[in-house]
Design an enzyme around this catalytic site. Structure first.
Site, PDB file in Angstrom:
ATOM      1  CE  LYS A 114      12.244  21.083  40.270  1.00 13.60           C
ATOM      2  NZ  LYS A 114      13.046  21.447  39.097  1.00 13.60           N
TER       3      LYS A 114
HETATM    4  C1  E4P Z   1      16.320  19.932  38.820  1.00 10.98           C
HETATM    5  O1  E4P Z   1      15.156  19.827  39.013  1.00 10.98           O
HETATM    6  C2  E4P Z   1      17.026  21.210  38.597  1.00 10.98           C
HETATM    7  O2  E4P Z   1      16.174  21.950  37.778  1.00 10.98           O
HETATM    8  C3  E4P Z   1      18.341  21.060  37.880  1.00 10.98           C
HETATM    9  O3  E4P Z   1      18.794  19.714  37.954  1.00 10.98           O
HETATM   10  C4  E4P Z   1      19.368  22.048  38.312  1.00 10.98           C
HETATM   11  O4  E4P Z   1      20.591  21.781  37.638  1.00 10.98           O
HETATM   12  P1  E4P Z   1      21.784  22.841  37.572  1.00 10.98           P
HETATM   13  O5  E4P Z   1      22.395  22.950  38.932  1.00 10.98           O
HETATM   14  O6  E4P Z   1      22.750  22.230  36.581  1.00 10.98           O
HETATM   15  O7  E4P Z   1      21.183  24.128  37.097  1.00 10.98           O
END
Ligand code: E4P
Length: 217
Positions: A83
Site C-alpha cells: 500500500k
Molecule cells: C483503508 O484502506 C483505510 O485504511 C480505511 O478504510 C480508512 O478508514 P477510516 O477513514 O474510517 O479511518
C-alpha cells in the site's frame, strides 16, 4: 463485490474469516499501531489465515525508502499488496512495483484525477476514502462512480476498493454503483447480518416448533 476486512486485529480476522466471506484484508499504520506485534510479524500472522490480498502500507515518504520497505513486506507472502500513499513518490513506487508483478494498493485517494494517475501507474487497487469525504461535506459515493466511469472508458484493470466505509448504507451504496471491493471494519460486517425482522421471525418459528414437540429425526 469482494469484501475485505479493514483491520489489523488478528482475533477479528480469525473469527470473521471462518464465514468464508472475507476476500482479503487491508491494514494501515493507524490500525497496525494498535497491535502489540511488530509489523512484519503481524502481516505474517494475517497471511497465515487469509489467502486473498493483504494490504501492508509503507511508511517512508521518499521513493528509495519506500522501495526498501516494500521489499521487506513483499517477501512475507505471495498475497501481499503493497500500500502506497497517493503522492508523487507513492505513484513512482507503484509503477516500479507493479512492473515487477507486485500487487499495489494506492491509498488516500480523494479525487477522480488522482485515481486516473494511479491506474496509469499500474495500481492493482485504488482506495478512495468515502467516509472521510462525507465528513467534509463531499459525496464519497459520487467519487466511486466517477472513478468507475473513467476506468471503464479506458479499460483500466485497476480495481476500485471503496475504503473508509462507516456504516451499512455505505456498503449498499458502493455495491449499487459497482465498486469492485469494499473494505469493511469488523463492526460493519457484523451489522450486515442483522435485521430485526430476521430475529423476530426466527424467534416465532422456533417457539411454534417447540410447542409442537416435533423433532428433525
Ligand atoms: C483503508 O484502506 C483505510 O485504511 C480505511 O478504510 C480508512 O478508514 P477510516 O477513514 O474510517 O479511518
Amino acid at each position: 463485490m469482494k469484501i475485505f476486512l479493514d483491520t489489523a486485529d488478528i482475533n477479528e480476522i480469525n473469527e470473521l474469516s471462518e464465514s468464508g466471506l472475507i476476500d482479503g484484508v487491508t491494514t494501515n499504520p493507524s490500525l497496525a499501531s494498535k497491535s502489540d506485534k511488530s509489523f512484519i510479524d503481524l502481516i505474517k500472522e494475517i497471511s497465515s489465515v487469509i489467502q486473498g490480498p493483504i494490504s501492508a502500507e509503507v511508511t517512508a515518504e521518499n521513493l528509495t525508502q519506500m522501495i526498501k520497505e516494500a521489499d521487506k513486506l513483499r517477501k512475507i507472502a505471495d498475497n501481499i499488496a503493497i500500500k502506497v500513499p497517493l503522492t508523487v513518490d507513492g505513484l513512482k513506487c507503484c509503477k516500479k512495483l507493479s512492473n515487477d508483478g507486485t500487487m499495489v494498493n494506492v491509498t488516500l485517494c480523494f479525487s477522480a484525477n488522482q485515481a486516473l494517475l494511479a491506474a496509469k501507474c499500474g495500481a492493482t487497487f485504488i482506495s478512495p476514502f468515502v467516509g472521510r469525504l462525507d465528513d467534509i461535506g463531499i459525496d464519497g459515493i459520487d467519487l466511486i462512480s466517477d472513478i468507475l466511469d473513467i476506468y471503464d472508458n479506458y479499460g483500466f484493470e485497476t480495481q476500485v476498493l471503496a475504503a473508509s466505509i462507516r456504516h451499512p448504507l455505505h456498503v449498499l451504496q458502493v455495491a449499487k454503483v459497482g465498486a469492485d471491493v469494499a473494505t469493511l471494519p469488523p463492526k460493519i460486517i457484523k451489522q450486515l447480518y442483522d435485521h430485526p425482522l430476521t430475529n423476530k421471525g426466527l424467534e416465532s418459528f422456533l417457539s411454534d416448533w417447540k410447542k409442537s414437540g416435533k423433532k428433525i429425526t
